[in-house]
Scaffold this motif. Structure first.
Motif: not given
Length: 520
Positions: A115, A231-233, A235, A238, A241-242, A244-245, A257
């Motif tokens: 990541l 676990y982010l990987k 989701m 990319a 995922r951004r 979500v973060v 990030k």
């Protein structure tokens, strides 16, 4: 936004279910590791992780594990999951060499590196990793390191002049750690990427340098929970995922990030400039900062010349760039700062090193072969890397049930002698680099003391007889086996040349003479 809300609810349900399952399994099932001596858990949620990974007190806890419990220790991870801490030579040889196919870096670490840095050496496993390493091995040859020497001298000359200019009007405090960070970044920038990040002439802010420098502190802030980052990987893409973060109330995760985005943006800019230069021909390449002798220029040429099935795609080449900058900057700047700090507190060592350099150099820059053939300077570097390795521990996970052999048996919690340790599948093992390097059973009662002279005479017989699986000087500093540090020669050169410029360091403070000739 509704999709994110549904996702957040699902994530919470999965997390609670996972916690309940881990708690239930820990309560009803025993583990063969329960018989391994170790410290009591400090927290139900994080076990001993906050202690062993603490930014300021972690070294003390590592010392306690090694001194009070021995060369194989059991401590507690998330939800009191047992983790092994090991520096027994036979156990390390089994993990890193003999049975290395049974051991891999843990999924959470690989996912985190993927990541942050992309699919480079730190973010790949198995055949994927081996294919990359096969391509990169020739790039880090000693012959290529010889080409780096003039590049590194130009940078250290700039550093010398910058520090001199700071004290030209009189003595003042100099932040050496900051200068070593800037220097290490410029060394890896010009020598590794053929790009200049920092001219070392002023104190202007640099976004890329700030991002790299803040990466490790951000990771430490998340340290007890990094095992959940993978676990982010899973989701999705990319972009998702951004998002979500962004909605998670975790400042350190948001900072990671941002750091990853800065790294990716800068690397792509450098990469495309190098590709464009290569397309224009050799004349355009030699006009770049590294004159075509930097690691990435060499790698790009090798990649073009390789068979189609062996070539690395663009994303993997970008991953190598990010990996190289991180691995070569943070660790090297810390090692350099430590060496200068130690010289400041050991005037006799400083004087001997200076005399060795004066005797051979005549004020001239030394060649690569002359640099690596300076016994006392080499001893100073080896001893610093032994006693104060920049990386304290590294982690491996058992892919299958395994058995660790032991050099020295020890007594378990039940009082019986243990000759080997059964390790269940999925168990994490912390390879205790610092404890291995300071092992009194091998190095003697003064193992924790910094004594460069120990390298000028034969080492204790126990050291070579232990067959430590490290790639460097019977030490674990650069790791061992198939995932050892591929660039340790590059790292050595990064350290030796700034020291070779012989800044004068006095006890307790950093001082540069006002006579510029003394700096040469």
């Amino acid at each position: 936004m509704s999709s994110l809300s549904n996702f957040a609810e699902t994530l919470i349900i999965c997390l609670v279910s996972w916690i309940l399952w881990r708690v239930f399994r820990r309560l009803v099932m025993t583990s063969p590791l329960d018989n391994i001596p170790g410290p009591p858990s400090n927290s139900f949620w994080t076990g001993n992780l906050r202690q062993i990974l603490h930014r300021h007190q972690g070294w003390g806890f590592n010392n306690k594990l090694a001194e009070e419990y021995g060369s194989v220790v059991r401590f507690h991870g998330l939800l009191n999951t047992p983790i092994l801490y090991a520096f027994d030579p036979k156990a390390l040889h089994s993990i890193l060499l003999k049975d290395q196919n049974l051991w891999e870096e843990p999924p959470w670490l690989i996912a985190t590196n993927l990541l942050l840095f992309g699919p480079g050496l730190l973010g790949t496993l198995g055949n994927w990793h081996r294919r990359q390493r096969k391509m990169l091995n020739p790039v880090f040859s000693i012959n290529h390191m010889r080409f780096m020497t003039p590049i590194f001298y130009r940078i250290t000359h700039s550093l010398r002049d910058a520090i001199y200019n700071q004290i030209e009007d009189g003595p003042r405090d100099v932040d050496l750690l900051d200068w070593m960070t800037r220097t290490a970044l410029e060394l890896v920038g010009q020598g590794g990427l053929g790009y200049s990040f920092d001219p070392l002439v002023d104190e202007s802010p640099n976004e890329f340098r700030a991002a790299i420098k803040s990466l490790v502190p951000a990771l430490f802030a998340l340290a007890p929970f990094r095992t959940t980052l993978h676990y982010l990987k899973a989701m999705g893409p990319a972009s998702f995922r951004r998002r979500v973060v962004d909605i998670l109330p975790i400042p350190s995760l948001k900072r990671l990030k941002t750091i990853a985005e800065v790294l990716e943006s800068q690397s792509r800019e450098i990469f495309h400039a190098k590709k464009a230069a290569l397309a224009q021909g050799e004349d355009a390449v030699v006009r770049q900062v590294g004159e075509g002798k930097d690691i990435m220029s060499i790698l790009l040429r090798e990649n073009i010349a390789a068979r189609p099935e062996d070539r690395l795609p663009e994303e993997e080449l970008l991953g190598q760039m990010n990996t190289l900058v991180f691995a070569a900057m943070d660790t090297t700047s810390n090692a350099l700062s430590h060496i200068l700090y130690l010289l400041a507190h050991h005037q006799d060592v400083q004087n001997k090193a200076r005399q060795e350099l004066v005797d051979i150099s005549d004020g001239r820059d030394l060649t690569y072969d002359q640099l690596v053939d300076l016994p006392y300077l080499d001893a100073i570097c080896r001893e610093t890397l032994r006693v104060y390795p920049p990386v304290t521990n590294m982690t491996r996970t058992a892919r299958e049930d395994a058995v660790l052999p032991l050099s020295t048996p020890f007594r378990g919690v039940n009082g019986k002698l243990i000759h080997s340790v059964p390790v269940p599948k999925g168990t994490d093992v912390y390879i205790a680099i610092r404890a291995s390097n300071r092992n009194k059973a091998l190095w003697g009662s003064d193992a924790a003391e910094w004594k460069p002279e120990r390298w000028l005479s034969p080492l204790p017989d126990a050291v070579p007889e232990a067959h430590i699986p490290g790639v460097y000087s019977n030490l674990m500093t650069f790791g061992g086996g198939g995932r050892s540090c591929i660039g340790f020669k590059f790292s050595q050169l990064e350290m030796i040349q700034p020291i070779q410029k012989r800044y004068r360091v006095e006890l307790g403070e950093y001082q540069v003479p006002h006579d510029r000739a003394q700096l040469e």
